[in-house]
Scaffold this motif. Structure first.
Motif, PDB file in Angstrom:
ATOM      1  N   HIS A 160      18.666  11.393  10.685  1.00 43.24           N
ATOM      2  CA  HIS A 160      18.549  12.784  10.256  1.00 43.24           C
ATOM      3  C   HIS A 160      18.266  12.889   8.752  1.00 43.24           C
ATOM      4  CE1 HIS A 160      22.777  11.748   9.576  1.00 43.24           C
ATOM      5  NE2 HIS A 160      22.758  12.663   8.627  1.00 43.24           N
ATOM      6  N   GLN A 161      18.493  11.823   8.016  1.00 43.13           N
ATOM      7  CA  GLN A 161      18.230  11.813   6.574  1.00 43.13           C
ATOM      8  C   GLN A 161      16.798  11.397   6.237  1.00 43.13           C
ATOM      9  OE1 GLN A 161      21.201   9.288   4.838  1.00 43.13           O
ATOM     10  NE2 GLN A 161      22.878  10.646   5.351  1.00 43.13           N
ATOM     11  N   PHE A 162      16.043  10.932   7.224  1.00 44.78           N
ATOM     12  CA  PHE A 162      14.684  10.440   6.974  1.00 44.78           C
ATOM     13  C   PHE A 162      13.687  11.593   6.967  1.00 44.78           C
ATOM     14  CE2 PHE A 162      15.545   6.039   9.151  1.00 44.78           C
ATOM     15  CZ  PHE A 162      16.470   5.755   8.168  1.00 44.78           C
ATOM     16  N   ASP A 163      12.702  11.516   6.086  1.00 46.44           N
ATOM     17  CA  ASP A 163      11.604  12.485   6.074  1.00 46.44           C
ATOM     18  C   ASP A 163      10.521  12.095   7.068  1.00 46.44           C
ATOM     19  OD1 ASP A 163      12.711  14.085   4.049  1.00 46.44           O
ATOM     20  OD2 ASP A 163      11.897  12.769   2.506  1.00 46.44           O
ATOM     21  N   GLU A 183       0.833  -1.209   0.000  1.00 50.67           N
ATOM     22  CA  GLU A 183       0.000   0.000   0.000  1.00 50.67           C
ATOM     23  C   GLU A 183       0.866   1.258   0.000  1.00 50.67           C
ATOM     24  OE1 GLU A 183      -3.291   0.212  -0.554  1.00 50.67           O
ATOM     25  OE2 GLU A 183      -3.090  -1.948  -0.857  1.00 50.67           O
ATOM     26  N   LEU A 184       1.935   1.251   0.762  1.00 56.61           N
ATOM     27  CA  LEU A 184       2.839   2.399   0.810  1.00 56.61           C
ATOM     28  C   LEU A 184       3.461   2.646  -0.558  1.00 56.61           C
ATOM     29  CD1 LEU A 184       3.967   4.480   2.801  1.00 56.61           C
ATOM     30  CD2 LEU A 184       5.808   2.872   3.311  1.00 56.61           C
ATOM     31  N   ASP A 185       3.807   1.593  -1.258  1.00 55.47           N
ATOM     32  CA  ASP A 185       4.387   1.707  -2.591  1.00 55.47           C
ATOM     33  C   ASP A 185       3.451   2.445  -3.550  1.00 55.47           C
ATOM     34  OD1 ASP A 185       6.475   1.024  -4.576  1.00 55.47           O
ATOM     35  OD2 ASP A 185       4.915  -0.261  -5.430  1.00 55.47           O
ATOM     36  N   LYS A 186       2.158   2.318  -3.325  1.00 57.05           N
ATOM     37  CA  LYS A 186       1.168   2.964  -4.196  1.00 57.05           C
ATOM     38  C   LYS A 186       1.096   4.470  -3.996  1.00 57.05           C
ATOM     39  CE  LYS A 186      -1.895  -1.069  -4.288  1.00 57.05           C
ATOM     40  NZ  LYS A 186      -3.211  -1.573  -3.854  1.00 57.05           N
ATOM     41  N   ILE A 187       1.490   4.964  -2.810  1.00 59.03           N
ATOM     42  CA  ILE A 187       1.253   6.380  -2.516  1.00 59.03           C
ATOM     43  C   ILE A 187       2.517   7.230  -2.399  1.00 59.03           C
ATOM     44  CG2 ILE A 187      -0.973   5.946  -1.419  1.00 59.03           C
ATOM     45  CD1 ILE A 187       0.420   6.247   1.303  1.00 59.03           C
ATOM     46  N   VAL A 188       3.683   6.600  -2.352  1.00 61.43           N
ATOM     47  CA  VAL A 188       4.908   7.394  -2.220  1.00 61.43           C
ATOM     48  C   VAL A 188       5.445   7.799  -3.581  1.00 61.43           C
ATOM     49  CG1 VAL A 188       5.534   6.338  -0.010  1.00 61.43           C
ATOM     50  CG2 VAL A 188       6.436   5.362  -2.133  1.00 61.43           C
ATOM     51  N   GLU A 189       6.325   8.777  -3.566  1.00 63.54           N
ATOM     52  CA  GLU A 189       6.962   9.250  -4.792  1.00 63.54           C
ATOM     53  C   GLU A 189       7.966   8.213  -5.303  1.00 63.54           C
ATOM     54  OE1 GLU A 189       6.497  12.180  -6.524  1.00 63.54           O
ATOM     55  OE2 GLU A 189       4.774  12.485  -5.190  1.00 63.54           O
ATOM     56  N   PRO A 190       8.138   8.117  -6.609  1.00 65.20           N
ATOM     57  CA  PRO A 190       9.172   7.228  -7.149  1.00 65.20           C
ATOM     58  C   PRO A 190      10.535   7.587  -6.560  1.00 65.20           C
ATOM     59  CG  PRO A 190       7.742   8.006  -8.901  1.00 65.20           C
ATOM     60  CD  PRO A 190       7.370   8.782  -7.664  1.00 65.20           C
ATOM     61  N   GLY A 191      11.321   6.561  -6.275  1.00 76.61           N
ATOM     62  CA  GLY A 191      12.640   6.778  -5.697  1.00 76.61           C
ATOM     63  C   GLY A 191      12.655   6.797  -4.178  1.00 76.61           C
ATOM     64  N   GLU A 237      12.607   5.435  -0.349  1.00 72.07           N
ATOM     65  CA  GLU A 237      13.259   4.305   0.310  1.00 72.07           C
ATOM     66  C   GLU A 237      12.541   3.990   1.608  1.00 72.07           C
ATOM     67  OE1 GLU A 237      17.302   5.530   0.900  1.00 72.07           O
ATOM     68  OE2 GLU A 237      17.847   5.126  -1.168  1.00 72.07           O
ATOM     69  N   LEU A 238      12.449   2.721   1.917  1.00 68.74           N
ATOM     70  CA  LEU A 238      11.865   2.253   3.165  1.00 68.74           C
ATOM     71  C   LEU A 238      12.919   1.411   3.869  1.00 68.74           C
ATOM     72  CD1 LEU A 238       9.480   1.825   5.113  1.00 68.74           C
ATOM     73  CD2 LEU A 238       8.810  -0.113   3.695  1.00 68.74           C
ATOM     74  N   THR A 239      13.329   1.861   5.044  1.00 69.39           N
ATOM     75  CA  THR A 239      14.299   1.120   5.842  1.00 69.39           C
ATOM     76  C   THR A 239      13.539   0.327   6.887  1.00 69.39           C
ATOM     77  OG1 THR A 239      15.975   2.833   5.516  1.00 69.39           O
ATOM     78  CG2 THR A 239      16.309   1.310   7.351  1.00 69.39           C
ATOM     79  N   LEU A 240      13.734  -0.967   6.870  1.00 62.71           N
ATOM     80  CA  LEU A 240      13.105  -1.852   7.842  1.00 62.71           C
ATOM     81  C   LEU A 240      14.152  -2.295   8.854  1.00 62.71           C
ATOM     82  CD1 LEU A 240      11.126  -4.177   5.415  1.00 62.71           C
ATOM     83  CD2 LEU A 240      10.209  -2.308   6.779  1.00 62.71           C
ATOM     84  N   MET A 241      13.954  -1.921  10.114  1.00 63.58           N
ATOM     85  CA  MET A 241      14.849  -2.393  11.168  1.00 63.58           C
ATOM     86  C   MET A 241      14.096  -3.406  11.996  1.00 63.58           C
ATOM     87  SD  MET A 241      16.685  -0.506  14.366  1.00 63.58           S
ATOM     88  CE  MET A 241      18.339  -0.262  13.786  1.00 63.58           C
TER      89      MET A 241
END
Length: 84
Positions: free
Chosen positions: A71-74, A10-18, A20-24
């Protein structure tokens, strides 16, 4: 979480191309990927807008969080384990 693959799709459908999703997670990367394949809901190679990045770590250990360069995450989402 059993529903993490649904969330990613679902997130892939709404985010801008490019994006990144970091999974910890404390779960090994190989186990996570095997879990995605097992449910067949998430085909990582077919994501249109998201790139997945995997980090092994515990979210309650400060040095693990500091290794993420947050600090690089939106945006940051912290999801509880469904067992809790």
């Amino acid at each position: 979480r059993r529903d993490i693959d649904d969330m990613i799709v679902e997130l892939d459908k709404i985010v801008e191309p490019g994006s990144e999703l970091t999974l910890m997670s404390t779960v090994a990367v190989e186990s996570r990927l095997a879990g995605f394949q097992q449910t067949a809901k998430l085909q990582v190679g077919q994501l249109q807008n998201l790139t997945l990045k995997h980090q092994v770590g515990n979210q309650v250990i400060r040095r693990h969080l500091e290794s993420l360069s947050m600090h690089q995450f939106d945006s940051i989402l912290i999801l509880a384990d469904e067992a809790l």
